[in-house]
Design an enzyme around this catalytic site. Structure first.
Site, PDB file in Angstrom:
ATOM      1  N   HIS A 131       0.792  -1.215   0.000  1.00 15.38           N
ATOM      2  CA  HIS A 131       0.000   0.000   0.000  1.00 15.38           C
ATOM      3  C   HIS A 131       0.832   1.276   0.000  1.00 15.38           C
ATOM      4  O   HIS A 131       0.409   2.313   0.547  1.00 15.38           O
ATOM      5  CB  HIS A 131      -0.994   0.030   1.157  1.00 15.38           C
ATOM      6  CG  HIS A 131      -2.250   0.803   0.829  1.00 15.38           C
ATOM      7  ND1 HIS A 131      -2.804   0.833  -0.433  1.00 15.38           N
ATOM      8  CD2 HIS A 131      -3.059   1.597   1.586  1.00 15.38           C
ATOM      9  CE1 HIS A 131      -3.878   1.592  -0.438  1.00 15.38           C
ATOM     10  NE2 HIS A 131      -4.059   2.071   0.774  1.00 15.38           N
ATOM     11  N   HIS A 240      -0.556   2.408   7.309  1.00 20.48           N
ATOM     12  CA  HIS A 240      -0.680   2.843   5.924  1.00 20.48           C
ATOM     13  C   HIS A 240       0.677   3.207   5.305  1.00 20.48           C
ATOM     14  O   HIS A 240       1.593   3.643   6.016  1.00 20.48           O
ATOM     15  CB  HIS A 240      -1.603   4.064   5.835  1.00 20.48           C
ATOM     16  CG  HIS A 240      -2.889   3.805   5.122  1.00 20.48           C
ATOM     17  ND1 HIS A 240      -3.936   3.144   5.701  1.00 20.48           N
ATOM     18  CD2 HIS A 240      -3.291   4.096   3.862  1.00 20.48           C
ATOM     19  CE1 HIS A 240      -4.950   3.058   4.842  1.00 20.48           C
ATOM     20  NE2 HIS A 240      -4.568   3.619   3.708  1.00 20.48           N
ATOM     21  N   SER A 355      -2.944   5.254  10.283  1.00 22.32           N
ATOM     22  CA  SER A 355      -2.036   6.193   9.628  1.00 22.32           C
ATOM     23  C   SER A 355      -0.658   6.155  10.285  1.00 22.32           C
ATOM     24  O   SER A 355      -0.561   6.047  11.511  1.00 22.32           O
ATOM     25  CB  SER A 355      -2.594   7.617   9.714  1.00 22.32           C
ATOM     26  OG  SER A 355      -1.630   8.558   9.279  1.00 22.32           O
ATOM     27  N   GLU A 543      -9.011  -3.029   2.039  1.00 24.51           N
ATOM     28  CA  GLU A 543      -8.439  -2.465   3.259  1.00 24.51           C
ATOM     29  C   GLU A 543      -9.461  -2.565   4.385  1.00 24.51           C
ATOM     30  O   GLU A 543     -10.442  -1.818   4.419  1.00 24.51           O
ATOM     31  CB  GLU A 543      -8.053  -1.005   3.031  1.00 24.51           C
ATOM     32  CG  GLU A 543      -7.098  -0.790   1.866  1.00 24.51           C
ATOM     33  CD  GLU A 543      -6.878   0.690   1.580  1.00 24.51           C
ATOM     34  OE1 GLU A 543      -6.424   1.401   2.497  1.00 24.51           O
ATOM     35  OE2 GLU A 543      -7.171   1.132   0.447  1.00 24.51           O
TER      36      GLU A 543
END
Length: 781
Positions: A131, A240, A355, A543
């Site tokens: 990703h 991520h 994140s 995801e």
């Protein structure tokens, strides 16, 4: 500090002799303990999948202005194969790419069947993406995922398919008796929840079961060859690939790609590389190519001598070279002689709402925290950004998050002691998620509901705090607005049944019903379970949010551990491998879907999507336990022949009169001296990188002077400290420049260095000529 080379050599030899005896004893004891009674056949492989480093839009942020223009470090496909001798086998491939692609998976499987017959197929091969949002796009087959790349990009697609196949071929060729060990541990400060308001809508009693609002667990597999000892590791951890921002234009594997480089270099240097330092000057008895950093430096202590040597080497004019020249001069090589190359992969998990920008979200104009529920600044999303730990330096943020994962993986790797034992097995099927019946609990008993054709909500266009959208879209919007609904209806007005099915999501793009010029979004998707003893991988084509992944793992665990066969106990290890085999955006819990943050708005198949996955994965798990055969389901479409590409080709490369490709445009100052941490920058006259991707080669190289005029490769495109930046003087110019920047690492040896560039130029009639050039020499102290 200066020291005589001769004194250094004698002291170093004595110390390293003692150190080597202790290290060899430790390694031999560890290896003998972990290589006894091999359980499986194991093989690993790795191959370059770096796509076009110019003109192509990057996949991930959907920012049409984010066009590739160079390389931070190269992308790779890393594969492992585990087989029972004479029995079942499985393949797992980890891609330094934004996600897996259905058409890529289809074509890889076709090639494997052509090469190996039925040995490898869609049931036992999994292909997963890390990703990164800093890789070239255009390799997926559905319209919505290739709009920003101006359609399909065959060069992006071809290099990924080729690289996956070659990585699997390597792994197959390397199959040898060996064992696997598993370990897990908590890694803090590498991920935060970027949609905490949605997470908080999950039931309080469920949230109380978990200490954190994101998964902090890293799970690692250690591969140990019977003869050679450790040969690789794969780990799964959720964060991520967005340490690099939506304005970055350099190809990069982001934090996970960086972690893989760090660990592979660590192993070559620390775990076995130093053992061979005493054997020869630049190679060893096994013929291993090694980085300069694991070679005992033959440095000069006399600074004035270094300066004198540097003056002897001025910039080289550009010259024509064979096409394979850059490959021969790389620091790293995939060929390790008789010993398999160590392969380390950092795989993605349920990262949907996780994140790496761990400092929080702030408004760019005021510096104040963003609105909690909508991630806005004065009602606008464009100014709300998450900050990484190296803020405002995104490269430093990438290094830090990568370094955290790498160091945790090293700890788990060195301490892994639980041996994997048991069957190798797999189950796979295709689901049509556009209209799947799902049984859910309700106050009136079990209730049958349907999933929906794909659609994206208004909050999808708001983006995330990792990469905000534009206009007046906001996260948490469950109504939409009249203007954008009017614009939407010009493309495709959703049917009432679709509006009702997707509620409370207000539909912005009804992609499931958009079929021109071909399908805009997938409807048929693969799900897959891979089992290696007590380790189970749940391969999902999207995801999953943190809680969605937890629910899926818990449901499968319940099926496996509560079966009458008693094959599994509490020692069962389950990971979710996200973005695998295909891509269909996000999967949230029913409660998170109601909030309609970005993740909920991007959950394509409606509020019961997660329940559908859980229901069907439980069937796969039950089939695995019973040994029964499961229906393969409807096959996904092959849309390769329908793809449209609007990316213009490279027409021609040119240069000013009197200049050769590879000539220096901007050199280091004559007789320059640099210290550790300094930035060295050199610019060459160059040509478009699309002419040759330099697969398994390099565009940029730092060379170190050894002996009388012998230049040894020290750093190349794969190194975090070296950047290849390509540019044109203006958009349609046929001239171009390559700037190579080297941030001198603290581990660099003192000595004389130069920077070298490799490229390929396209002539007026289409011929490709390769070239190289080098800067003036300079001193590093």
């Amino acid at each position: 500090m200066e020291i005589s080379f001769f004194i250094y050599r004698e002291v170093h030899s004595s110390v390293i002799g003692i150190w080597l005896c202790l290290l060899l004893l430790t390694v031999s004891q560890n290896a003998s303990a972990q290589t006894s009674e091999p359980t499986y056949l194991i093989g690993l492989g790795s191959y370059d999948i770096t796509g076009p480093a110019a003109d192509v839009n990057m996949m991930g942020y959907a920012n049409m202005e984010q066009i590739a223009s160079g390389i931070h470090f190269r992308l790779r496909a890393r594969a492992f194969i585990v087989a029972e001798p004479g029995g079942s086998r499985v393949v797992f491939v980890n891609l330094d790419a934004c996600m897996a692609s259905q058409i890529v998976t289809i074509k890889v499987i076709e090639r494997l069947k052509s090469r190996y017959g039925g040995l490898y197929n869609e049931r036992n091969v999994a292909i997963s993406g890390i990703h990164t949002h800093a890789g070239p796009g255009g390799y997926l087959q559905y319209v919505v995922y290739i709009v920003t790349s101006v359609g399909f990009v065959h060069q992006s697609f071809d290099v990924i398919v080729d690289g996956i196949e070659k990585a699997i071929v390597q792994a197959n060729d390397n199959l040898r008796p060996g064992s696997l060990f598993i370990n897990g541990g908590v890694l803090l400060d590498a991920g935060v929840n970027r949609s905490p308001s949605a997470y908080l809508n999950n039931p309080p009693e469920e949230r109380k079961e978990y200490k954190y609002d994101v998964d902090k667990e890293m799970t690692l597999l250690k591969f140990v060859d019977k003869e050679w000892g450790p040969v690789g590791s794969f780990n799964w951890f959720a964060t991520h690939g967005t340490s690099m921002s939506r304005t970055n234009s350099l190809i990069s594997g982001d934090n996970k790609g960086a972690a893989a480089r760090f660990m592979e270099d660590w192993f070559e240097k620390e775990a076995h590389g130093e053992i061979y330092n005493v054997k020869s000057e630049f190679s060893n008895d096994h013929g291993f190519p090694r980085k300069l950093s694991v070679i005992t430096s033959k440095f000069h202590s006399n600074y004035s001598m270094l300066k004198h040597l540097a003056l002897s080497f001025s910039a080289n004019s550009g010259s024509v070279v064979p096409g394979t020249f850059s490959t021969a001069h790389r620091v790293r090589s995939t060929w390790q002689g008789v010993r398999p190359k160590f392969v380390s992969a950092f795989c993605q998990s349920n990262c949907g709402d996780v994140s790496p920008n761990v400092l929080g979200t702030f408004c760019m104009d005021t510096g104040l925290p963003c609105d909690f529920n909508h991630s806005t600044c004065n009602g606008k999303n464009e100014l709300c950004y998450g900050r990484g730990p190296g803020y405002p330096d995104e490269f430093e943020s990438t290094r830090i998050i990568g370094d955290k994962q790498y160091k945790k993986a090293v700890d788990l790797f060195t301490e892994a002691s639980e041996k994997i034992m048991g069957k190798v097995d797999f189950r796979q099927t295709y689901l049509d998620l556009s209209n799947l019946e799902v049984t859910i609990p309700s106050t009136d008993g079990p209730k049958v509901v349907l999933t929906c054709p794909a659609s994206m909500g208004f909050a999808f266009a708001a983006g995330t705090t990792d990469g905000p959208g534009a206009f007046d879209f906001t996260q948490g919007d469950d109504r939409g607005n009249a203007f954008w609904k009017l614009v939407r209806n010009l493309l495709k007005k959703p049917r009432k049944v679709q509006v009702d099915c997707q509620h409370p999501k207000p539909i912005l793009l009804d992609t499931g019903d958009m079929k021109e010029p071909y399908d805009w979004a997938p409807s048929v998707l693969p799900i897959q379970i891979i089992r290696i003893g007590q380790f189970v991988i749940l391969c999902v084509p999207g995801e999953f949010s943190t809680m969605a992944g937890r629910r899926l793992r818990a449901a499968v665990r319940s099926v496996l551990t509560n079966s009458s066969s008693r094959e599994f106990d509490d020692n069962l290890h389950i990971v979710v491998a996200g973005l695998t085999n295909s891509y269909s955006q996000y999967v949230t819990t029913f409660e998170e879907y109601k909030i309609q943050r970005y993740e909920g708005a991007s959950t394509l198949y409606g509020p019961h999507t997660l329940n559908a996955y859980i229901q069907e994965f439980k069937k796969l798990a039950a089939s695995m336990i019973s040994g029964s055969i499961i229906s393969p389901g409807s096959q996904p479409p092959d849309l390769l022949n329908k793809q449209i590409s609007l990316l213009p080709p490279v027409i021609v490369d040119s240069k000013p009169f009197g200049v050769e490709f590879g000539d220096i445009k901007s050199d280091v100052h004559q007789n320059s001296t640099f210290t550790k941490g300094d930035l060295v920058s050199v610019t060459f006259w160059s040509a478009c990188p699309r002419n040759d991707l330099m697969t398994e080669g390099t565009f940029s190289l730092v060379e170190n002077l050894q002996g009388a005029g012998k230049w040894i490769p020290a750093y190349d495109d794969d190194d975090f400290c070296l950047r290849f930046i390509w540019s044109r003087p203006w958009k349609l110019s046929t001239h171009s420049h390559a700037t190579i920047e080297w941030r001198i690492p603290e581990t660099a040896f003192s000595g004389v260095y130069r920077i070298r560039h490799f490229g390929a130029a396209k002539g007026l009639f289409g011929s490709i000529s390769h070239f190289t050039g080098a800067s003036s020499a300079f001193v590093v102290i």
